[in-house]
Design an enzyme around this catalytic site. Structure first.
Site, PDB file in Angstrom:
ATOM      1  N   ASP A 191      42.998  66.923  80.726  1.00 31.12           N
ATOM      2  CA  ASP A 191      43.644  65.941  79.873  1.00 31.12           C
ATOM      3  C   ASP A 191      45.144  65.920  80.114  1.00 31.12           C
ATOM      4  OD1 ASP A 191      44.041  65.440  76.356  1.00 31.12           O
ATOM      5  OD2 ASP A 191      43.509  64.021  77.927  1.00 31.12           O
ATOM      6  N   ASP A 360      39.022  63.784  70.993  1.00 32.41           N
ATOM      7  CA  ASP A 360      39.716  64.852  70.280  1.00 32.41           C
ATOM      8  C   ASP A 360      38.851  65.424  69.177  1.00 32.41           C
ATOM      9  OD1 ASP A 360      42.749  62.978  70.446  1.00 32.41           O
ATOM     10  OD2 ASP A 360      42.090  64.659  71.667  1.00 32.41           O
TER      11      ASP A 360
END
Lengths: 439, 243
Positions: A191, A360
């Site tokens: 990420d 998330d």
């Protein structure tokens, strides 16, 4: 009697994001405890392609195998993200939207259905199959409709985002232990690279979307604060306490670049309509939100979906699992002067708010769910670590004012705290308190 | 959860578990719902103070790890343990206060910039309360919730009270430079920790727990008296000017 203090509304946006994350984590922990799922060694998913973990293997075998699993997983996710970038580049946006809807249907229907069934079995809830099927069908359809539609109330959309996060996270917690940790760390690193590095797919996606001024097709949780703006003689500084003003001002008056531009652009000192709009991860939902943003950065988020085929109980093969990449982005938005007064309320309520990607939610909950399989202390420690990481990310967001990855800080803190708690703190606390000694 | 059940060695129903948890955390839950959940900033304060307590606990356990497990019947290592832990946590409380002063300045300048009133006394007291509650909740979770038994819950309740209100006393003491308040907080913490050592002896908890509650109620009274005095003072100060 006295005018309200600043403490009343400071930090509303942060809490607006932390609350659903906390709820998601809490429900996943509850699910993990009540269903007591142990990792099923028969499941071969994209996360298990190379190595199926066996509790009796030696440490080095597990290490290597999990590392290979994690690398393969990240490569898959990256590949799918690049495919997404390509599709978006060639303007297949509608296809992507429909695919997102299909995957929402799939996730809620099959994976959510499996979880409901196991809950019904576990608690022996008396409900017949036809009722169950109808209820599940209604639930799924509502969820699919709420994902990208414009007319749904925001609460429904938020609830379904959280539910999808819970469902996917609950499935991920079935992965074996070492693989889970390696995958979490690998995804956090991925990420970081994907969002910040120049060639990263997510960064490309953001730039594409911003140059075209379109929204990205993605799944995002939007936290719209419900603080009403109090207009006092032309100044709208009531509800919108801006984190950026606070953070920028905290640096000794040296407000960050774009922040200062907006502060000054507003004009007189009394009017500070600085409500920043942090866009997190992909969201196509931002038809009413991001599309109207005036600043450049649009939400970028890679949406990957988690889709899985469930074959018969004996053999399960999974289709490629796309992840919802987490991405947190802040969109600056300050000047409201041009808006006629009547529209300000509405546009404020629509455009304001932080958005956090569904990925998330999922990976935070996976981490906490995995911690829950050990002890309650580790759950609490990991929860605090993740929340503080999220807080740091949000502060960085208001400082840098561009798309930021939400995973790295939280996951790293979470992993560190988990191992510290498990190895250091637990013997200490248990040893002390079993003698009824506390401090 | 499975490990802790092994340690306790008994089967617990969900209702009993919830009951014990609420025993320890009930008052703090009601405090949370009534005072803290109203203002988002206080929730953030609570979370950060919990984090600080957790970090302090990790550091302490890191320091003491080589010496564990301590022998069960010798009591002086435990004294040392409690002493060092309390000292460390009090030092951390002071640092926490310093951080809070910095934050107060930031908040005040922010308030000036958006032309809102500065932090009121009640605001500052609420922030201190949230900080103390964070410490208390962290204590309850780590010392009580993993090993849910009535004994732990009762002791945890006393400690939650002590932590919550001693933070308020400490902040006011440091802010005003009041020596009595500054000294009384570590003394309370230390005496509470030492009192739990009494539990070591068999049947010791019959003496230890009521004394602990005595300390907790002393904290409560002192805090209440101090807050009342401060509120009266500030009311007197601002009274004439408002008219």
């Amino acid at each position: 009697m006295e005018s309200s203090s600043i403490l009343d509304s400071l930090g509303v946006e942060i809490i607006g994001v932390m609350a659903p994350v906390s709820i998601c984590m809490f429900l996943v922990v509850l699910l993990t405890y009540s269903l007591s799922v142990t990792s099923d060694p028969q499941i071969r998913t994209a996360a298990n392609l190379i190595y199926i973990e066996n509790p009796s293997d030696s440490a080095t075998v597990k290490l290597e195998g999990s590392l290979e699993n994690a690398i393969v997983f990240v490569v898959l996710v990256a590949a799918v993200t690049f495919v997404l970038v390509l599709l978006f580049y060639f303007n297949f946006t509608n296809f992507l939207k429909h695919y997102m809807r299909f995957s929402a249907f799939f996730v809620l229907g099959t994976m959510g259905g499996a979880i409901f069934l196991s809950i019904i079995q576990h608690f022996s809830i008396p409900v017949d199959s036809i009722t169950c099927f109808i209820l599940l069908f209604n639930f799924t359809i509502l969820g699919t409709l709420s994902v990208f539609s414009e007319g749904m109330p925001i609460v429904v959309r938020q609830c379904y985002m959280v539910v999808m996060g819970i469902v996917v996270a609950a499935w991920f917690t079935k992965l074996p232990e070492w693989t889970t940790w390696f995958i979490l760390v690998a995804l956090a690193l991925y990420d970081l690279v994907a969002v910040l590095a120049p060639g990263g797919p997510l960064k490309l996606l953001v730039e594409l979307a911003s140059t075209r001024d379109e929204e990205l097709p993605a799944m995002v949780y939007e936290a719209r604060p419900t603080v009403s703006r109090s207009h006092r003689g032309g100044s709208g500084g009531g509800g919108g306490t801006s984190l950026r003003v606070l953070v920028g001002g905290g640096g000794g008056g040296g407000v960050s670049d774009s922040g200062s531009v907006e502060l000054q652009a507003v004009g007189d000192g009394a009017t500070h309509n600085l409500d920043y709009n942090a866009v997190a991860v992909m969201d196509i939902d931002s038809v009413d939100g991001v599309g109207r943003s005036r600043e450049g950065h649009s939400a970028s988020s890679v949406s990957s979906e988690h889709s899985r085929e469930l074959g018969s109980i004996g053999n399960r093969e999974s289709v490629a699992e796309e992840e919802m990449s987490p991405l947190v982005e802040l969109m600056g938005w300050g000047d409201n002067r041009e808006e006629p007064r009547g529209l300000v309320e509405e546009s404020d309520n629509i455009d304001r708010g932080i958005k956090l990607g569904l990925g998330d939610f999922i990976f935070y909950s996976v981490l906490v769910g995995r911690a829950a399989m050990y002890d309650l202390m580790t759950v609490y420690a990991c929860y605090l670590a993740i929340i503080s990481g999220l807080g740091c990310t949000l502060i960085l967001l208001s400082v840098y004012n561009k798309a930021l990855p939400a995973l790295p800080i939280s996951i790293m803190l979470g992993v560190v705290f988990y191992f510290l708690t498990r190895l250091l703190m637990e013997p200490f606390v248990v040893g002390v308190s079993t003698n009824l000694m506390m401090f | 959860m499975h490990r802790s059940f092994e340690i306790i060695g008994k089967v617990m129903t969900v209702a009993a578990g919830i009951g014990y948890a609420l025993l320890a955390l009930g008052p703090s839950l009601s405090l949370f719902v009534s005072v803290i959940s109203r203002k988002p900033f206080l929730i953030l304060t609570l979370l950060s103070s919990t984090l600080v307590w957790l970090v302090s606990l990790i550091v302490l356990s890191g320091l003491w790890r080589p010496f564990l497990p301590l022998k069960a019947n010798v009591w002086w290592p435990y004294t040392l343990l409690v002493l060092s832990s309390v000292c460390f946590q009090e030092a951390l409380r002071f640092l926490f206060w310093k951080l809070y002063m910095r934050l107060e300045d930031v908040l005040d300048s922010f308030a000036d910039r958006i032309s809102r009133p500065r932090l009121f006394l009640t605001d500052k007291l609420q922030i201190a309360l949230a900080g103390g509650l964070g410490h208390g909740v962290a204590h309850a979770v780590f010392f009580c919730l993993s090993l849910l038994t009535p004994a732990f819950a009762i002791i945890a309740l006393a400690f939650v009270t002590i932590h919550t209100f001693s933070m308020v006393i400490a902040f006011e003491g440091y802010a005003k430079g009041n020596k009595v308040d500054q000294v009384i907080v570590p003394v309370i913490h230390l005496s509470a920790g030492m009192l739990t050592l009494v539990n070591f002896a068999s049947e010791g908890c019959v003496i230890g727990v009521p004394l602990l509650y005595l300390v907790a109620s002393l904290t409560l009274l002192h805090c209440g008296k101090m807050v009342w005095q401060r509120l009266i003072e500030s009311r007197n100060q601002s009274g004439p000017t408002l008219r």
